[in-house]
Design a protein around this motif. Structure first.
Motif, mmCIF file in Angstrom:
data_model
loop_
_atom_site.group_PDB
_atom_site.id
_atom_site.type_symbol
_atom_site.label_atom_id
_atom_site.label_comp_id
_atom_site.label_asym_id
_atom_site.label_seq_id
_atom_site.Cartn_x
_atom_site.Cartn_y
_atom_site.Cartn_z
ATOM 1 N N MET A 21 -3.301 -4.269 4.759
ATOM 2 C CA MET A 21 -1.971 -4.766 4.449
ATOM 3 C C MET A 21 -1.794 -6.080 5.150
ATOM 4 O O MET A 21 -2.355 -6.352 6.178
ATOM 5 C CB MET A 21 -0.978 -3.720 4.929
ATOM 6 C CG MET A 21 0.399 -4.244 5.027
ATOM 7 S SD MET A 21 1.540 -3.086 4.402
ATOM 8 C CE MET A 21 1.953 -2.060 5.639
ATOM 9 N N SER A 22 -1.044 -6.900 4.618
ATOM 10 C CA SER A 22 -0.974 -8.231 5.175
ATOM 11 C C SER A 22 0.304 -8.460 5.937
ATOM 12 O O SER A 22 1.293 -7.768 5.773
ATOM 13 C CB SER A 22 -1.062 -9.242 4.043
ATOM 14 O OG SER A 22 0.210 -9.500 3.564
ATOM 15 N N ARG B 249 5.640 -9.951 -2.934
ATOM 16 C CA ARG B 249 4.454 -9.604 -3.678
ATOM 17 C C ARG B 249 4.699 -9.870 -5.131
ATOM 18 O O ARG B 249 5.557 -9.287 -5.744
ATOM 19 C CB ARG B 249 4.118 -8.144 -3.470
ATOM 20 C CG ARG B 249 3.779 -7.872 -2.066
ATOM 21 C CD ARG B 249 3.110 -6.575 -1.956
ATOM 22 N NE ARG B 249 3.956 -5.510 -2.466
ATOM 23 C CZ ARG B 249 3.650 -4.244 -2.304
ATOM 24 N NH1 ARG B 249 2.566 -3.894 -1.719
ATOM 25 N NH2 ARG B 249 4.445 -3.320 -2.768
ATOM 26 N N HIS C 42 -2.174 -11.140 0.591
ATOM 27 C CA HIS C 42 -1.241 -11.189 -0.523
ATOM 28 C C HIS C 42 -0.417 -12.434 -0.357
ATOM 29 O O HIS C 42 0.101 -12.692 0.707
ATOM 30 C CB HIS C 42 -0.289 -10.002 -0.475
ATOM 31 C CG HIS C 42 -0.897 -8.746 -0.974
ATOM 32 N ND1 HIS C 42 -0.743 -7.570 -0.341
ATOM 33 C CD2 HIS C 42 -1.651 -8.512 -2.061
ATOM 34 C CE1 HIS C 42 -1.379 -6.618 -1.014
ATOM 35 N NE2 HIS C 42 -1.928 -7.173 -2.055
ATOM 36 N N THR D 259 4.125 -6.501 3.905
ATOM 37 C CA THR D 259 5.115 -7.487 3.535
ATOM 38 C C THR D 259 6.534 -7.050 3.881
ATOM 39 O O THR D 259 7.354 -7.838 4.296
ATOM 40 C CB THR D 259 5.022 -7.742 2.019
ATOM 41 O OG1 THR D 259 3.641 -7.909 1.703
ATOM 42 C CG2 THR D 259 5.799 -8.956 1.613
ATOM 43 N N LYS E 296 4.897 5.112 5.324
ATOM 44 C CA LYS E 296 5.085 3.702 4.960
ATOM 45 C C LYS E 296 6.579 3.434 4.945
ATOM 46 O O LYS E 296 7.322 4.098 4.214
ATOM 47 C CB LYS E 296 4.450 3.465 3.586
ATOM 48 C CG LYS E 296 4.399 2.023 3.147
ATOM 49 C CD LYS E 296 3.407 1.888 1.989
ATOM 50 C CE LYS E 296 3.410 0.525 1.363
ATOM 51 N NZ LYS E 296 2.312 0.352 0.407
ATOM 52 N N ASP F 183 -0.909 11.383 3.211
ATOM 53 C CA ASP F 183 -1.937 11.919 4.111
ATOM 54 C C ASP F 183 -2.373 10.791 5.025
ATOM 55 O O ASP F 183 -2.502 9.645 4.570
ATOM 56 C CB ASP F 183 -3.178 12.332 3.304
ATOM 57 C CG ASP F 183 -2.927 13.572 2.488
ATOM 58 O OD1 ASP F 183 -1.879 14.182 2.676
ATOM 59 O OD2 ASP F 183 -3.799 13.897 1.663
ATOM 60 N N VAL G 264 -5.197 8.868 6.791
ATOM 61 C CA VAL G 264 -6.642 8.715 6.609
ATOM 62 C C VAL G 264 -7.187 8.030 7.860
ATOM 63 O O VAL G 264 -7.059 6.810 8.026
ATOM 64 C CB VAL G 264 -6.951 7.890 5.333
ATOM 65 C CG1 VAL G 264 -8.440 7.886 5.048
ATOM 66 C CG2 VAL G 264 -6.187 8.449 4.136
ATOM 67 N N GLU H 190 -10.171 1.270 7.439
ATOM 68 C CA GLU H 190 -10.484 0.590 6.179
ATOM 69 C C GLU H 190 -11.988 0.350 6.000
ATOM 70 O O GLU H 190 -12.681 0.012 6.972
ATOM 71 C CB GLU H 190 -9.770 -0.765 6.140
ATOM 72 C CG GLU H 190 -8.269 -0.658 6.230
ATOM 73 C CD GLU H 190 -7.596 -2.011 6.448
ATOM 74 O OE1 GLU H 190 -8.250 -3.055 6.233
ATOM 75 O OE2 GLU H 190 -6.428 -2.018 6.845
ATOM 76 N N ASP I 165 -2.527 1.778 -1.324
ATOM 77 C CA ASP I 165 -1.720 0.621 -1.743
ATOM 78 C C ASP I 165 -1.628 0.462 -3.264
ATOM 79 O O ASP I 165 -2.376 -0.304 -3.874
ATOM 80 C CB ASP I 165 -2.226 -0.669 -1.105
ATOM 81 C CG ASP I 165 -1.163 -1.768 -1.192
ATOM 82 O OD1 ASP I 165 -0.125 -1.544 -1.838
ATOM 83 O OD2 ASP I 165 -1.378 -2.848 -0.615
HETATM 84 N N1 ATP Z 1 -2.430 6.925 4.350
HETATM 85 C C1 ATP Z 1 -2.830 6.060 5.267
HETATM 86 N N2 ATP Z 1 -3.560 6.457 6.321
HETATM 87 C C2 ATP Z 1 -3.949 5.597 7.269
HETATM 88 N N3 ATP Z 1 -3.664 4.276 7.227
HETATM 89 C C3 ATP Z 1 -2.956 3.827 6.204
HETATM 90 C C4 ATP Z 1 -2.498 4.671 5.172
HETATM 91 N N4 ATP Z 1 -1.824 3.930 4.279
HETATM 92 C C5 ATP Z 1 -1.864 2.692 4.733
HETATM 93 N N5 ATP Z 1 -2.539 2.597 5.890
HETATM 94 C C6 ATP Z 1 -2.802 1.405 6.686
HETATM 95 O O1 ATP Z 1 -1.719 0.541 6.547
HETATM 96 C C7 ATP Z 1 -2.137 -0.634 5.876
HETATM 97 C C8 ATP Z 1 -1.038 -1.094 4.971
HETATM 98 O O2 ATP Z 1 -0.811 -0.165 3.942
HETATM 99 P P1 ATP Z 1 -0.451 -0.656 2.480
HETATM 100 O O3 ATP Z 1 -1.491 -1.628 2.046
HETATM 101 O O4 ATP Z 1 -0.191 0.528 1.635
HETATM 102 O O5 ATP Z 1 0.919 -1.413 2.747
HETATM 103 P P2 ATP Z 1 1.599 -2.602 1.935
HETATM 104 O O6 ATP Z 1 2.960 -2.794 2.525
HETATM 105 O O7 ATP Z 1 1.544 -2.305 0.496
HETATM 106 O O8 ATP Z 1 0.696 -3.831 2.262
HETATM 107 P P3 ATP Z 1 0.773 -5.229 1.547
HETATM 108 O O9 ATP Z 1 2.033 -5.862 1.965
HETATM 109 O O10 ATP Z 1 -0.450 -5.913 2.073
HETATM 110 O O11 ATP Z 1 0.699 -4.932 0.104
HETATM 111 C C9 ATP Z 1 -3.417 -0.278 5.162
HETATM 112 O O12 ATP Z 1 -4.234 -1.397 4.943
HETATM 113 C C10 ATP Z 1 -4.028 0.704 6.130
HETATM 114 O O13 ATP Z 1 -4.706 0.026 7.158
#
Ligand code: ATP
Length: 520
Positions: free
Chosen positions: A1-2, A8, A81, A221, A240, A289, A291, A295, A352
């Motif tokens: 994630m950025s 986005r 992103h 973001t 999240k 869940d 994980v 990454e 994501d």
């Molecule tokens: N289920 C999970 N288990 C463990 N780590 C997670 C999980 N979901 C997300 N992460 C961690 O959090 C980061 C960000 O999650 P995600 O990409 O879903 O967020 P985002 O807000 O959509 O990011 P972006 O703004 O880059 O699109 C992931 O790259 C990962 O490192």
């Protein structure tokens, strides 16, 4: 994630806050580059389409690129992103109307016919043809069509059995009668939403309070992802948290709802599971869940490159997941090592779904009476699943070589390289893998493997996968090449450290804005 503070749009350009294991320091750089009348704005990490009424006005883009940088494997460039905010009063505007979006895309394509595409050095690249396509929402169902009224998320989670709760204290019995009246009363006075969800073990009434937040494991973001613990099941989860003010400001309401709706609908061994989602008056919450392996990106950068065998394992699991998503008319559109998490058992979980879209049935199928088919159907202008197969080609290349096939310090350079179709090959690259990559990185998507009449089967039957039994892939019978170093399910050692005190509580949104999220 950025940590990119850009909104986005459907140009998944990724930037990571830091390299693995490093602490996050964020620097920011602003970029203001307009592409004339093109309807797009070139930024330091890609271009963003802008609504036609914004053309020739200078949209301001602010990037926060990671201090240490999320490197692409070659140089110092980060990938992130890209996002931008434009100054419209309508927060729904980010999902432009079909007409606006098509117009902006067409203008962009016209003005950039020799030099641009819409990808950064991350992995869901596409040809110029696909520049027109990648976010053609004309092919996309309205959000209302996706998942609303479908079974609540945890119903499917619960169906796998082991991950909800058997703690009878705060779940409802089978008749739906609550067993903990006191807790229920508390909830009614709370701002938080709660919901009852059918699980394999009965009906559970979820509350935000059920989750104890432990640590931030990712930032994005609009907010962050935290490791948390479900007090009821004692299971570790990833929460999240998206600040509604940011989602509104960056005009990503529809995308966020889209993400949630798609996640509610899907269930696959290599796709992250959404357990529950809710909101209060400040944030949207999605519980997944956890994980714990981190990454794939981390492992790839640490290793430099993967062997053909290792790459083959991960590619196979992705093929299995893409085939499943595509069978549901879902195009994922953000395939890259940053979005592939490794579970404790060594298998992948795609995460994501912020760019995922549900496609309309048979948008690209030649159906009806041929004499009456409109040209745009024949031309198939919308985006489609082909972008995921392209991205798979980029990903396999990156795993085998250590960096992506189309790379330049400047995004325009990347786009030029994508369009040129020229790929540099390493001398000792596995020739069979190379053959597959070549067949995936075909600019003409009608000739791209995976996007022809046999769909994913063509990819699955490629010689590089010849040795595989695809049922074994799906059933996780293949031996994972990497087992993450974790001591327990809630281990965070495979994630960056994020300074917790930087987080300020998100501001509450007013009732009018809250309505945007009524169906979240
Ligand atoms: N289920 C999970 N288990 C463990 N780590 C997670 C999980 N979901 C997300 N992460 C961690 O959090 C980061 C960000 O999650 P995600 O990409 O879903 O967020 P985002 O807000 O959509 O990011 P972006 O703004 O880059 O699109 C992931 O790259 C990962 O490192």
């Amino acid at each position: 994630m950025s940590t990119a503070t850009c909104a986005r749009f459907c140009t998944p350009l990724t930037t990571k806050p830091s390299t693995v294991g490093g602490s996050t320091s964020t620097s920011s750089a602003a970029s203001k580059l307009t592409a004339g009348n093109s309807g797009s704005v070139m930024t330091s990490s890609g271009y963003k389409k802008i609504p036609t009424n914004d053309i020739n006005t200078e949209a301001t883009f602010t990037f926060k690129l990671g201090g240490a940088g999320r490197t692409n494997g070659i140089g110092s460039a980060t990938r992130g992103h890209c996002v931008a905010s434009s100054e419209s009063s309508d927060p729904l505007e980010s999902d432009y109307s079909d007409e606006e979006e098509e117009e902006a895309e067409e203008q962009h394509a016209n003005s950039t016919s020799t030099s641009t595409s819409n990808r950064s050095n991350s992995s869901s690249s596409s040809s110029l043809q696909d520049v027109n396509d990648v976010d053609g929402d004309d092919d996309v169902d309205d959000d209302d069509d996706i998942g609303d009224g479908a079974a609540a998320p945890a119903a499917s989670v619960g169906a796998t059995g082991d991950d909800i709760t058997n703690d009878s204290e705060s779940i409802e019995d089978d008749d739906g009668n609550e067993t903990d009246d006191e807790e229920d009363e508390d909830d009614e006075s709370s701002e938080e939403e709660s919901s009852s969800v059918q699980t394999a073990k009965g009906v559970r009434k979820y509350h935000l309070d059920d989750y104890q937040i432990i640590k931030t494991v990712g930032t994005g973001t609009f907010g962050r992802v935290c490791l948390c613990r479900d007090r009821i099941s004692e299971k570790y989860c990833a929460m999240k948290i998206l600040a509604m003010t940011e989602v509104i400001r960056l005009k990503q309401i529809e995308h966020v709802k889209n993400e949630r709706n798609i996640l509610r609908e899907i269930r696959h061994p290599f796709v992250i599971s959404l357990e529950w989602s809710t909101k209060d008056d400040s944030n949207l919450y999605m519980i997944f869940d956890y994980v714990c392996g981190g990454e794939l990106f981390t492992y790839l950068r640490n290793a430099g490159k993967f062997t053909s065998q290792t790459s083959n394992f991960y590619a196979a699991e992705i093929v299995s997941a893409l085939e499943y998503l595509h069978s549901l008319q879902i195009v994922y559109r953000d395939l890259k090592p940053e979005n592939l998490l490794i579970n404790r058992d060594g298998h992948l979980k795609i995460t994501d779904f912020g760019f995922a879209k549900k496609l309309r049935d048979r948008t690209w199928t030649l159906c009806g009476t041929p004499e009456y088919i409109a040209p745009e159907i024949i031309q198939s202008k919308g985006h489609n699943k082909a972008v995921d197969w392209w991205a798979l080609g980029v990903l396999i290349y990156e795993m085998l070589v250590g960096y992506p096939p189309f790379y330049d310090e400047q995004p325009f350079g990347i786009y030029e390289k994508i369009l040129s179709g020229k790929i540099e090959w390493e001398r000792h690259m596995d020739p069979i893998a190379k053959d597959l990559i070549k067949k995936l990185l075909v600019n003409d998507r009608t000739k791209r493997l995976g996007n022809m009449k046999n769909g994913a089967d063509d990819v699955k039957r490629h010689r590089w996968f010849k040795h595989l039994n695809w049922n074994d892939v799906y059933n996780k019978k293949l031996k994972p090449p990497i087992l993450p170093d974790v001591h327990h399910d809630g281990d965070t050692k495979n994630f960056d450290d994020y300074p917790e005190k930087d987080w300020k509580p998100a501001k509450a949104v007013d009732q009018r804005d809250l309505q945007y999220f009524n169906d979240f």
